[in-house]
Design a protein around this motif. Structure first.
Motif, PDB file in Angstrom:
ATOM      1  N   LEU A   1       0.911  -1.092   0.336  1.00  0.00           N
ATOM      2  CA  LEU A   1       0.043  -0.220   0.071  1.00  0.00           C
ATOM      3  C   LEU A   1       0.968   0.861  -0.066  1.00  0.00           C
ATOM      4  O   LEU A   1       0.470   2.054  -0.876  1.00  0.00           O
ATOM      5  N   ALA A   2       1.806   1.055   0.692  1.00  0.00           N
ATOM      6  CA  ALA A   2       3.245   2.215   0.883  1.00  0.00           C
ATOM      7  C   ALA A   2       3.900   2.860  -0.689  1.00  0.00           C
ATOM      8  O   ALA A   2       3.151   3.577  -0.996  1.00  0.00           O
ATOM      9  N   ARG A   3       3.922   1.363  -0.999  1.00  0.00           N
ATOM     10  CA  ARG A   3       3.904   1.825  -2.705  1.00  0.00           C
ATOM     11  C   ARG A   3       3.573   2.569  -3.791  1.00  0.00           C
ATOM     12  O   ARG A   3       3.160   3.198  -4.640  1.00  0.00           O
ATOM     13  N   THR A   4       2.190   2.893  -3.270  1.00  0.00           N
ATOM     14  CA  THR A   4       0.715   3.048  -3.952  1.00  0.00           C
ATOM     15  C   THR A   4       0.627   5.027  -3.804  1.00  0.00           C
ATOM     16  O   THR A   4      -0.124   5.455  -4.272  1.00  0.00           O
ATOM     17  N   GLY A   5       1.397   5.493  -2.872  1.00  0.00           N
ATOM     18  CA  GLY A   5       0.786   6.077  -2.097  1.00  0.00           C
ATOM     19  C   GLY A   5       0.773   6.385  -1.200  1.00  0.00           C
ATOM     20  O   GLY A   5      -0.143   7.661  -0.718  1.00  0.00           O
ATOM     21  N   MET A   6      -0.724   5.204  -0.269  1.00  0.00           N
ATOM     22  CA  MET A   6      -1.186   5.518   0.595  1.00  0.00           C
ATOM     23  C   MET A   6      -0.915   5.798   1.248  1.00  0.00           C
ATOM     24  O   MET A   6       0.456   5.790   2.442  1.00  0.00           O
ATOM     25  N   PRO A   7      -1.829   7.232   2.743  1.00  0.00           N
ATOM     26  CA  PRO A   7      -0.959   7.778   3.482  1.00  0.00           C
ATOM     27  C   PRO A   7      -0.919   6.424   4.665  1.00  0.00           C
ATOM     28  O   PRO A   7      -1.906   5.564   4.845  1.00  0.00           O
TER      29      PRO A   7
ATOM     30  N   LEU B   1      10.255  -4.916  11.696  1.00  0.00           N
ATOM     31  CA  LEU B   1      10.771  -6.514  11.093  1.00  0.00           C
ATOM     32  C   LEU B   1      11.614  -5.901   9.402  1.00  0.00           C
ATOM     33  O   LEU B   1      12.155  -6.647   9.072  1.00  0.00           O
ATOM     34  N   ALA B   2      10.976  -3.934   9.227  1.00  0.00           N
ATOM     35  CA  ALA B   2      11.870  -4.045   7.636  1.00  0.00           C
ATOM     36  C   ALA B   2      13.090  -2.820   8.489  1.00  0.00           C
ATOM     37  O   ALA B   2      14.090  -2.698   7.018  1.00  0.00           O
ATOM     38  N   GLY B   3      13.860  -2.317   9.272  1.00  0.00           N
ATOM     39  CA  GLY B   3      14.526  -1.419   9.554  1.00  0.00           C
ATOM     40  C   GLY B   3      14.292  -0.293   9.341  1.00  0.00           C
ATOM     41  O   GLY B   3      14.920   0.496   8.377  1.00  0.00           O
ATOM     42  N   THR B   4      13.032   0.438   8.515  1.00  0.00           N
ATOM     43  CA  THR B   4      13.470   1.368   8.267  1.00  0.00           C
ATOM     44  C   THR B   4      11.941   2.434   8.973  1.00  0.00           C
ATOM     45  O   THR B   4      11.496   1.447   9.735  1.00  0.00           O
ATOM     46  N   THR B   5      11.471   3.177   7.856  1.00  0.00           N
ATOM     47  CA  THR B   5      10.536   3.991   8.345  1.00  0.00           C
ATOM     48  C   THR B   5       9.537   3.713   7.245  1.00  0.00           C
ATOM     49  O   THR B   5      10.577   3.690   5.830  1.00  0.00           O
ATOM     50  N   LEU B   6       8.535   4.101   7.081  1.00  0.00           N
ATOM     51  CA  LEU B   6       7.033   3.703   6.224  1.00  0.00           C
ATOM     52  C   LEU B   6       7.477   5.047   5.141  1.00  0.00           C
ATOM     53  O   LEU B   6       7.495   4.606   3.900  1.00  0.00           O
ATOM     54  N   GLY B   7       8.007   6.290   5.312  1.00  0.00           N
ATOM     55  CA  GLY B   7       7.821   7.073   4.999  1.00  0.00           C
ATOM     56  C   GLY B   7       9.270   7.193   3.563  1.00  0.00           C
ATOM     57  O   GLY B   7       9.087   7.327   2.810  1.00  0.00           O
ATOM     58  N   ALA B   8      10.532   6.543   3.993  1.00  0.00           N
ATOM     59  CA  ALA B   8      11.508   5.999   3.768  1.00  0.00           C
ATOM     60  C   ALA B   8      11.022   5.352   3.080  1.00  0.00           C
ATOM     61  O   ALA B   8      11.413   5.102   1.440  1.00  0.00           O
ATOM     62  N   TYR B   9      10.545   3.743   3.126  1.00  0.00           N
ATOM     63  CA  TYR B   9      10.144   3.247   2.203  1.00  0.00           C
ATOM     64  C   TYR B   9       9.631   3.636   0.797  1.00  0.00           C
ATOM     65  O   TYR B   9       9.870   3.140  -0.482  1.00  0.00           O
ATOM     66  N   SER B  10       8.876   3.773   1.809  1.00  0.00           N
ATOM     67  CA  SER B  10       7.954   4.818   0.160  1.00  0.00           C
ATOM     68  C   SER B  10       8.307   5.463  -0.532  1.00  0.00           C
ATOM     69  O   SER B  10       8.161   5.541  -1.972  1.00  0.00           O
TER      70      SER B  10
END
Length: 245
Positions: free
Chosen positions: A191-197, A220-229
């Motif tokens: 969902l983050a890859r689609t740009g969903m808030p 689990l991913a070692g990052t933030t959702l914003g950085a991943y997106s």
């Protein structure tokens, strides 16, 4: 460069190939799957993950892989999944004598679709000779991926809590609670890859709130959702384009 396609011979499997780019390689994130790897001619098994892994765990200039659906690899390899969690193991340690026919790469070809096809064929031969996977594995994954609780999942597949935990460790490498977290992470990242808030993602995947989602992604991913997106935002593909391994 990374390309993938659905396997033509193994239902639910994904065939992929990759080569390092100019910048740092993105880490491999947990997905509940196990992979067969071809790395510069060497064969490896990647167990299920509970944390991000560097692609440097197996060093090579060229990679190909077959990502097997959750719960299907243990029967193919003859070992319970919990024995391989967070590990990269030479295939020969698990299946002595298994070899991949020599793959010749044309001049200038770095990633070798021939290697990907040969590895796919090898995986199909191993699967055909192996006993069937746990018949409950697919149902467990389906219920947890849909957001059902562990208790409801156990009831749906006809197991007690302890039986579900044991069967899950053997099939997926960890208990159903961890598997549920990993599957929820994958839904959130998609969902983050689609740009969903982020707030909407947290609600959609069943997190208590946005802070809960942030903790899960960090652990689990070692990052933030914003950085991943920002690093993985989907871009439109040209009409008729494809990425085949």
């Amino acid at each position: 460069m990374y390309q993938e396609r659905a396997s033509r011979v193994l239902p639910g499997a994904v065939v992929w190939r990759a080569e390092p780019g100019d910048g740092p390689a993105a880490p491999v994130l947990p997905d509940g799957c196990m992979d067969l790897l071809w790395a510069d001619g060497r064969l490896w098994v990647a167990g299920t993950d509970t944390r991000p892994h560097s692609t440097g765990d197996v060093t090579a200039a060229r990679f190909a892989g077959v990502r097997l659906p959750p719960g299907t690899a243990p029967a193919l390899l003859g070992v319970p999944a919990h024995a391989l969690v967070d590990l990269r193991v030479p295939l020969a340690e698990l299946l002595p004598g298994v070899r991949l026919p020599g793959v010749r790469l044309p001049d200038g070809e770095r990633t070798g679709p021939g290697a990907a096809r040969a590895l796919e064929d090898l995986a199909a031969r191993l699967a055909a000779a192996a006993p069937p996977p746990d018949p409950l594995a697919a149902g467990i994954v389906a219920h947890l991926r849909a957001g059902h609780s562990v208790a409801r999942t156990a009831e749906a597949v006809g197991l007690g809590a302890r039986q579900l935990h044991r069967r899950s460790r053997e099939a997926f490498g960890y208990g159903p609670k961890t598997l549920a977290r990993v599957l929820r992470l994958r839904r959130a990242l998609a969902l983050a890859r689609t740009g969903m808030p982020a707030a909407e993602i947290a609600y959609a995947v069943g997190c208590a709130d946005q802070a809960h989602l942030a903790r899960e992604v960090r652990e689990l991913a070692g990052t933030t959702l914003g950085a991943y997106s920002a690093a993985n935002r989907e871009t439109p593909q040209p009409s008729g384009s494809s990425t085949t391994a």
